[in-house]
Scaffold this motif. Structure first.
Motif: not given
Length: 110
Positions: A63-64, A81-85, A106-107
């Motif tokens: 999730h991010g 926010t998960n992989c920062h790309k 996430e919405v």
């Protein structure tokens, strides 16, 4: 009780009925008959045990969130926010998943 797997048509889609030993039935819906037949074949061959012959890889859902960074010529720069790309897209057309890491976004209500 009939323990055979059955494929049936339901409103243009296909349903695979999977009977259990306790008499209950689990139904999985597919958008094509071919997909339903493939899963039926795998369950019949593999005995419904996930292993190397199973069609899909099973993994935990990541999730991010999309974090807004800056505005570039009318399009927005967002970072996962998960992989920062980062990805550049219109604010009103944010992807529900990150195309780099597959995280489900996430919405935000607001």
């Amino acid at each position: 009780m009939d323990n055979k797997l059955k494929i049936r048509e339901v409103c243009g889609d296909y349903a695979l009925d999977i009977p259990f030993a306790d008499g209950s039935v689990n139904t999985i819906y597919f958008n094509s008959k071919r997909n339903a037949e493939n899963v039926k074949r795998i369950i019949e061959i593999d005995g419904s045990k996930p292993n190397h012959a199973t069609v899909c890889e099973m993994e935990e859902i990541r999730h991010g969130k999309w974090e807004f960074e800056k505005d570039i010529c009318g399009c927005a720069w967002f970072t996962c926010t998960n992989c920062h790309k980062y990805i550049i897209m219109a604010k009103h057309r944010l992807y529900p998943y990150c195309p780099y890491c597959g995280a489900k976004m996430e919405v935000e209500n607001g």
